[in-house]
Design an enzyme around this catalytic site. Structure first.
Site: not given
Ligand code: PEP
Ligand code: MG
Length: 576
Positions: A189, A296, A332, A436, A459-460, A470, A507
């Site tokens: 992040h 986010r 989200r 995800e 990503n996830d 990650r 995304c």
């Protein structure tokens, strides 16, 4: 002497400037602090104990409200330990003998923990961890380490072992030239936040903290992962030239912002932005975003001691929706847990936080926190006529149909609460999910019947498909979004959405990687949501690609045996 390193480029751009090396206080250093008089140290110990008691009482009450008795009992037990003579009595005695309050707490904690750990009863032995937790809390108050963070007072490149999302969120952006960390991967992040701001980042650089002193000149390239500490004069001149060239390219690309995104054969594509705060909207629009594909919201919850209330959240969401008009906005719901630990939410330290109490799982267990956010969202979506149609509410980290149904039930409850209060709120809003997890991707056909849209969180999805954390630099080579297994899940998700007639976007950070854009187009993707600074380059790439070549590329990539093969296909397509 000059030192060179290579890590992983995590946010594009070149940074040059003095380093601010951040070395957080190590608990072990507590013991070396010189003690004041026993009276002074006793007073400090009592003050720390009182602060810890207040904090624990607050945590206990919140746990009781949001999670129930079992969780609250843990904090009650910790409170008891603070008045237990075994721990505090011993610490007080050690202070009377002339130790500093810190050293006394450390010694008393370790002694008590060791006694418990040696007990044959497994339950009691486990309490050793609780004693250490309480001791750590006391130490934190003694050292005022509640908010350890690097302090930036002039423009600098922050060099650190690691940065949490909340530490990153608190760095003053106008002074932050770049970031180099020893830990982390490109989708951690810290990298995601910096990318949105256009701040260059290199992660996964072992040894950088010890090799650098605050004030040393550091140069970093967030594309190649190169880092130079104390570069020699000619080397520094070379870095400056590279920085100027990159800047010129950035200016050229910025000229593309107002052009529509279409493929070389005329198919329109939507380019949306990922944002973390309302302030990010201006930059997103500047870069040509046609809306926000991912807000986010957890960043609203960071850098503070309690959750934002309904009104505060309403204002933030309203601001984003208004600033984006007439474009769509996907918001989200809270995605905490994992690396985003907010102590005031009662999140506990877990063995495997990314497989644990995260995101929607947490929200479904903390309905008060969840519905406060949902009420704020429903109110914010009620603007002028048709406004709700451009707002989407998205749930993260879904693995089952059941979770979607429970989350939708919470939306309905929130709506009824607003009705009961007579508060204006939106009628039906679009409800979607992040795809995800492999479970969601494999169930995409079934899940598509329950929602209005999907957004693929690559990503996830990569982290869970390849079982590679990650944020862990040691497995950063395994974490690869171009692995054919990940691509197959992306393709299956897009196909399921198309069949069900619902919208689908991507995304994750892969969406902002211009080299991968032809492949994603070929997999059927028409909506990309990425960090604003990556949009112009993405647009340039899309406008140079025809759907026919994109489809050919995707077909071959899906049959490839490895990420390396896929990368070679992309390079071939680039004509490199
Ligand atoms: C993702 O997982 O791809 C995603 C977009 O969510 P986050 O990076 O916030 O986990
Ligand atoms: Mg995610």
């Amino acid at each position: 002497m000059q030192r060179e390193f290579r890590g992983l480029g995590a946010s594009s751009g070149i940074a040059l400037g003095p380093a601010l090396v951040w070395r957080p206080v190590q608990p072990a250093s507590a013991a070396v602090r010189a003690a004041g008089s026993p009276e002074e140290e006793t007073a400090r110990l009592q003050a720390a104990r009182q602060a810890a008691e207040e904090e624990l009482a607050e945590l206990r009450d919140r746990a009781e409200r949001e999670m129930g008795g079992e969780e609250a009992a843990i904090f009650s037990a910790h409170l008891l330990m603070l008045s237990d003579p075994a721990l505090m009595g011993e610490a007080e005695e050690l202070v009377r003998q002339g130790l500093s309050a810190e050293a006394a707490v450390e010694q008393a904690t370790e002694r008590q923990a060791a006694l418990l750990a040696a007990l044959p009863d497994a339950y009691l032995a486990e309490r050793a961890a609780d004693v250490r937790d309480v001791g750590g809390r006391l130490l934190a108050h003694l050292q005022d380490r509640r908010r350890p963070e690097p302090r930036l007072e002039q423009p600098a490149v922050v060099v650190a072992r690691d940065l949490t999302p909340s530490q990153t969120a608190r760095l003053p952006k106008d002074l932050l030239l770049g970031i180099v960390t020893e830990a982390g991967g490109p989708t951690s992040h810290v990298a995601i936040m910096a990318r949105a701001l256009g701040i260059p980042v290199v992660v996964g650089v072992p040894g950088i903290v010890d090799a650098t002193n605050s004030g040393d000149v550091v140069a970093l390239d967030g594309d190649t992962g190169e880092v130079a500490v104390r570069p020699a004069d000619e080397e520094l001149a070379r870095w400056r030239r590279r920085q100027e060239l990159l800047e010129a390219d950035r200016r050229r690309l910025a000229g593309l912002a107002s052009r529509p995104a279409v493929t070389a054969d005329g198919h329109p594509v939507s380019l949306l932005a990922n944002i973390s705060t309302p302030a990010d909207v201006a930059r997103a629009l500047e870069m040509g975003a046609q809306g926000v594909g991912l807000f986010r919201t957890e960043f609203l919850y960071m850098d503070r001691d309690d959750a934002p209330g309904e009104d505060e959240q309403y204002l933030a969401y309203r601001e984003v929706i208004e600033r984006c008009a007439p474009h769509p906005v996907t918001i989200r719901t809270l995605d905490v847990g994992g690396d985003k630990q907010l102590p005031y939410l009662g999140l506990k330290r877990e063995m495997n936080p990314f497989l644990g109490w995260r995101a929607l799982r947490y929200c479904l267990d903390a309905p008060d926190v969840f519905r406060t956010q949902l009420r704020a969202l429903l109110r914010a979506a009620a603007g002028g006529p048709g406004e709700a149609a451009r707002v989407g509410i998205m749930f993260p980290f879904v693995v089952s149909l059941e979770e979607i149904r429970r989350a939708k039930a919470q939306v309905e409850l929130a709506r009824r609460e607003l009705e009961a209060r007579g508060a204006p709120h939106a009628g039906p809003v679009k409800i979607g999910i992040m795809v995800e997890t492999p479970a969601a991707a494999l169930m995409a056909e079934r899940l598509a019947r329950e929602v209005d849209f999907f957004s693929i969180g690559s990503n996830d999805l990569t982290q869970y498909t390849l079982a590679a954390d990650r944020h862990n630099e040691h497995v950063a080579q395994i974490f690869d979004e171009l692995h054919p297994a990940v691509l197959r899940l992306i393709e299956a998700t897009i196909r399921a959405a198309d069949r069900a007639g619902i919208e689908v976007s991507l995304c994750g950070e892969l969406a902002g990687d211009a080299r991968a854009a032809p492949l994603l187009l070929g997999l059927g993707l028409r909506k990309f949501s990425a960090a604003a600074p990556s949009l112009p380059r993405l647009k340039e790439k899309i406008s140079a690609t025809t759907l026919e070549e994109a489809r050919g590329l995707a077909r071959r990539a899906l049959q490839a045996a490895s990420a390396e093969e896929v990368r070679a296909l992309l390079s071939g397509h680039d004509g490199e």
